[in-house]
Design a protein around this motif. Sequence first.
Motif, PDB file in Angstrom:
ATOM      1  N   LEU A   1       9.919   1.568  -2.221  1.00 19.85           N
ATOM      2  CA  LEU A   1       9.010   2.648  -1.864  1.00 19.85           C
ATOM      3  C   LEU A   1       9.377   3.901  -2.646  1.00 19.85           C
ATOM      4  O   LEU A   1      10.565   4.225  -2.804  1.00 19.85           O
ATOM      5  CB  LEU A   1       9.091   2.965  -0.367  1.00 19.85           C
ATOM      6  CG  LEU A   1       8.668   1.875   0.632  1.00 19.85           C
ATOM      7  CD1 LEU A   1       8.956   2.334   2.049  1.00 19.85           C
ATOM      8  CD2 LEU A   1       7.206   1.528   0.473  1.00 19.85           C
ATOM      9  N   SER A   2       8.375   4.606  -3.141  1.00 19.51           N
ATOM     10  CA  SER A   2       8.625   5.897  -3.775  1.00 19.51           C
ATOM     11  C   SER A   2       9.009   6.909  -2.694  1.00 19.51           C
ATOM     12  O   SER A   2       8.871   6.641  -1.492  1.00 19.51           O
ATOM     13  CB  SER A   2       7.369   6.375  -4.504  1.00 19.51           C
ATOM     14  OG  SER A   2       6.343   6.671  -3.567  1.00 19.51           O
TER      15      SER A   2
ATOM     16  N   GLU B   1       6.005   7.633  -0.625  1.00 14.23           N
ATOM     17  CA  GLU B   1       5.672   6.525   0.267  1.00 14.23           C
ATOM     18  C   GLU B   1       6.649   6.454   1.426  1.00 14.23           C
ATOM     19  O   GLU B   1       6.259   6.178   2.563  1.00 14.23           O
ATOM     20  CB  GLU B   1       5.664   5.216  -0.513  1.00 14.23           C
ATOM     21  CG  GLU B   1       4.496   5.092  -1.479  1.00 14.23           C
ATOM     22  CD  GLU B   1       4.633   3.891  -2.401  1.00 14.23           C
ATOM     23  OE1 GLU B   1       3.595   3.382  -2.866  1.00 14.23           O
ATOM     24  OE2 GLU B   1       5.782   3.471  -2.676  1.00 14.23           O
ATOM     25  N   GLN B   2       7.932   6.688   1.153  1.00 16.23           N
ATOM     26  CA  GLN B   2       8.924   6.670   2.216  1.00 16.23           C
ATOM     27  C   GLN B   2       8.678   7.796   3.211  1.00 16.23           C
ATOM     28  O   GLN B   2       8.800   7.608   4.434  1.00 16.23           O
ATOM     29  CB  GLN B   2      10.334   6.798   1.645  1.00 16.23           C
ATOM     30  CG  GLN B   2      11.443   6.676   2.696  1.00 16.23           C
ATOM     31  CD  GLN B   2      11.433   5.338   3.397  1.00 16.23           C
ATOM     32  OE1 GLN B   2      11.608   4.295   2.769  1.00 16.23           O
ATOM     33  NE2 GLN B   2      11.206   5.351   4.719  1.00 16.23           N
TER      34      GLN B   2
ATOM     35  N   GLN C   1       5.797   9.047   3.891  1.00 18.33           N
ATOM     36  CA  GLN C   1       4.630   8.650   4.681  1.00 18.33           C
ATOM     37  C   GLN C   1       5.016   7.635   5.754  1.00 18.33           C
ATOM     38  O   GLN C   1       4.559   7.724   6.895  1.00 18.33           O
ATOM     39  CB  GLN C   1       3.544   8.074   3.776  1.00 18.33           C
ATOM     40  CG  GLN C   1       2.255   7.761   4.511  1.00 18.33           C
ATOM     41  CD  GLN C   1       1.186   7.186   3.602  1.00 18.33           C
ATOM     42  OE1 GLN C   1       1.379   6.144   3.000  1.00 18.33           O
ATOM     43  NE2 GLN C   1       0.045   7.868   3.510  1.00 18.33           N
TER      44      GLN C   1
ATOM     45  N   GLU D   1      -2.732  10.302   8.540  1.00 17.53           N
ATOM     46  CA  GLU D   1      -2.418  10.267   7.107  1.00 17.53           C
ATOM     47  C   GLU D   1      -3.684  10.367   6.262  1.00 17.53           C
ATOM     48  O   GLU D   1      -3.682  11.001   5.195  1.00 17.53           O
ATOM     49  CB  GLU D   1      -1.659   8.986   6.775  1.00 17.53           C
ATOM     50  CG  GLU D   1      -0.286   8.896   7.402  1.00 17.53           C
ATOM     51  CD  GLU D   1       0.583  10.096   7.056  1.00 17.53           C
ATOM     52  OE1 GLU D   1       0.710  10.421   5.847  1.00 17.53           O
ATOM     53  OE2 GLU D   1       1.117  10.731   7.992  1.00 17.53           O
TER      54      GLU D   1
ATOM     55  N   SER E   1      -0.744  -4.740  -3.013  1.00 18.98           N
ATOM     56  CA  SER E   1      -0.077  -3.611  -2.357  1.00 18.98           C
ATOM     57  C   SER E   1       1.258  -4.029  -1.742  1.00 18.98           C
ATOM     58  O   SER E   1       2.228  -3.265  -1.754  1.00 18.98           O
ATOM     59  CB  SER E   1      -0.982  -3.023  -1.272  1.00 18.98           C
ATOM     60  OG  SER E   1      -2.148  -2.474  -1.838  1.00 18.98           O
TER      61      SER E   1
ATOM     62  N   GLN F   1       5.497  -2.738  -2.244  1.00 20.03           N
ATOM     63  CA  GLN F   1       6.521  -2.405  -1.254  1.00 20.03           C
ATOM     64  C   GLN F   1       7.749  -3.313  -1.365  1.00 20.03           C
ATOM     65  O   GLN F   1       8.706  -3.144  -0.612  1.00 20.03           O
ATOM     66  CB  GLN F   1       5.957  -2.544   0.164  1.00 20.03           C
ATOM     67  CG  GLN F   1       4.975  -1.473   0.592  1.00 20.03           C
ATOM     68  CD  GLN F   1       4.570  -1.626   2.052  1.00 20.03           C
ATOM     69  OE1 GLN F   1       4.701  -2.698   2.649  1.00 20.03           O
ATOM     70  NE2 GLN F   1       4.086  -0.539   2.640  1.00 20.03           N
TER      71      GLN F   1
ATOM     72  N   MET G   1       5.108   0.531   7.689  1.00 19.05           N
ATOM     73  CA  MET G   1       4.823  -0.032   6.368  1.00 19.05           C
ATOM     74  C   MET G   1       3.558  -0.884   6.402  1.00 19.05           C
ATOM     75  O   MET G   1       2.750  -0.863   5.471  1.00 19.05           O
ATOM     76  CB  MET G   1       6.014  -0.835   5.873  1.00 19.05           C
ATOM     77  CG  MET G   1       7.220   0.002   5.507  1.00 19.05           C
ATOM     78  SD  MET G   1       8.682  -0.982   5.061  1.00 19.05           S
ATOM     79  CE  MET G   1       8.086  -1.775   3.560  1.00 19.05           C
TER      80      MET G   1
ATOM     81  N   GLN H   1       0.705   1.474   6.507  1.00 19.65           N
ATOM     82  CA  GLN H   1       0.549   2.079   5.185  1.00 19.65           C
ATOM     83  C   GLN H   1      -0.247   1.152   4.266  1.00 19.65           C
ATOM     84  O   GLN H   1      -1.130   1.602   3.520  1.00 19.65           O
ATOM     85  CB  GLN H   1       1.930   2.363   4.587  1.00 19.65           C
ATOM     86  CG  GLN H   1       1.918   3.065   3.244  1.00 19.65           C
ATOM     87  CD  GLN H   1       3.322   3.278   2.698  1.00 19.65           C
ATOM     88  OE1 GLN H   1       4.051   2.316   2.461  1.00 19.65           O
ATOM     89  NE2 GLN H   1       3.712   4.533   2.531  1.00 19.65           N
TER      90      GLN H   1
ATOM     91  N   LYS I   1      -3.913   2.004   2.685  1.00 11.05           N
ATOM     92  CA  LYS I   1      -4.099   1.965   1.233  1.00 11.05           C
ATOM     93  C   LYS I   1      -5.235   1.021   0.856  1.00 11.05           C
ATOM     94  O   LYS I   1      -6.089   1.359   0.023  1.00 11.05           O
ATOM     95  CB  LYS I   1      -2.803   1.525   0.562  1.00 11.05           C
ATOM     96  CG  LYS I   1      -2.874   1.501  -0.961  1.00 11.05           C
ATOM     97  CD  LYS I   1      -1.534   1.107  -1.574  1.00 11.05           C
ATOM     98  CE  LYS I   1      -1.620   1.101  -3.099  1.00 11.05           C
ATOM     99  NZ  LYS I   1      -0.329   0.715  -3.713  1.00 11.05           N
TER     100      LYS I   1
END
Length: 586
Positions: free
Chosen positions: A53-54, A57-58, A60, A391, A466, A470, A547, A550, A554
């Motif tokens: 995760l970037s 992303e983390q 979020q 979000e 996606s 992750q 996750m 998320q 997405k």
Amino acid sequence: MRIPTLWRRLGLTIAVGSALTACGKGNPEATKPEADHSAAHAEHQAAESKLSLSKAEQAQVDAIAADLHKHIAILASDEFEGRAPATKGEELTVTYLAEQFKALGLVPGAVDAAGKPSWFQQVPIVEMEIEASPLKFSGNGFEQQLQPIEDMVTFTQRQTAATALDNSELVFVGYGIVAPENNWNDYAGLDMKGKTAVILVNDPGYATKDKALFNGNAMTYYGRWSYKFEEAARQGADGAIIIHETGAAGYPWEVVSGSWSGAQVSLEAENKNADRVAVEAWMTNQAANELFSAAGLDLQKEMDAAKAQGFKPKALGVTASVQLKNRLQKSNSRNVVAKLPGTKHPDEVVVYTAHWDHLGVNKNAEGEDRIFNGAVDNATGTAGLLAMAAEAVKLDRPERSLLFVAVTAEESGLLGSKYYAEKPVAPLEKTVAGINFDAMNVLGPARDITVIGYGSSELEQLLEVSAKGQGRYLAPEEHPERGYFYRSDHFSLAKKGVPMLYFDSGTDNFEHGREWAQAKGNEYVSQHYHKPGDEYDPSWNLKGSAMDLQLGLKLGLELANSRDWPNWYEGNEFRAIRDASAESRK
């Protein structure tokens, strides 16, 4: 009414091959993916899978997890009394959801009787408090009285003050299936008037593991208890009694007794459901063995005979009698509908669903705690709708609308989603796709993502891409024979042709491993599922659920910012329904 994937999968995860091309506008060349069922492949993919995760992303995921904790603690509190429809718990729940969606800046997605915007879609229901006598079997010098909860549960869909069976002749009808496309008719040559059907759960494909029979080991809709009762009514039967088996049903007797005791809820019907059988029931396997023995039959031998084409129903020479008294109360339950309007194509929607209801307070529950809080099932998914919405509003508005629908009465037979599918607030032909969340992961991130009904639609292709981002992989469900695809709210819209995706975390836990997760799963099933013990625990690690949410957000936004119309794979039972409305999407 589903045991979540995290709790029910046993053995090694089955991994999926590489990602397919992205879904298109109902791509006619899209084909159903093939799963690699080798244990070695699964081990290899799990070993190479690393959480990826970037920082954004983390962040979020952390925000979603925090929102989940906040909302689940409230929704699953004793104050909300188990969130049963048409109770104080409903009022608290739907008010809370509407207030939260409004605070986030979403707009009402439904309309009231005057045509004005509303957060609520009214769902007319009838609540019945059913008082049942013992179920009495008589004949062949045999008499047996089955006691409520312990030996059987009896109920009715008929919306009347009383109903009964009075010396109704029992007939064993095998799996109780009429499927012309499979050249199968368990009622062939039988007049069921004045009779009660005794029925096996699941279907012959499960029983034989024959891939050429029905859908092999994977349950079809013919195997669901709801179909059994519906078909018995179509055959003109007085009543229908299903023989419980833990393996074939997918859950133990305690789930049956807990779910079908206490108040029962159904959609209000103009004919008061007079076309349904007078009495619907389950009985334990032990009670069934005693009944068949009294009829001079061996239950196991009769079950074996029922697996074969050409099975002949058998009168048992025994009658059934039972009296049901119903206290009826009509009311409106509510689906909560919130909308994030699209900027370019607001009439086209991506829908997210989760059921807000649970079993409420059950006076028949053992012990002092009689509140079925439903923390995992399904305060998690309901809270997930709020967390995703929170979000979504932080981002640029999508071109298509996002619709968040928290539905009622899932535990009573998917009633809220069924009503929505019959009276959608957005046309189903303009509904791009839907994603359902039910009973989510509370044990932390897992490498695997289980797709319920894997191999159904092109939505899986987007999810897989996606998921790889992750550091995770898709896996088909481990137990397709249990029919989980037919047991949550996505099914109501799928039956109308809307491509629906239903996924959640598997058991390949990043931190603790598979055996630990499986042990926790066994604990949940035995101590908490559909029991008062399904309560919120602040120590839960909700980052795995975060996750999953998320990924769902997405995927939905990708569709909402595209002109794509994903479809079911060729050969899927819902493909023709979707294709029939294709002209409206050009």
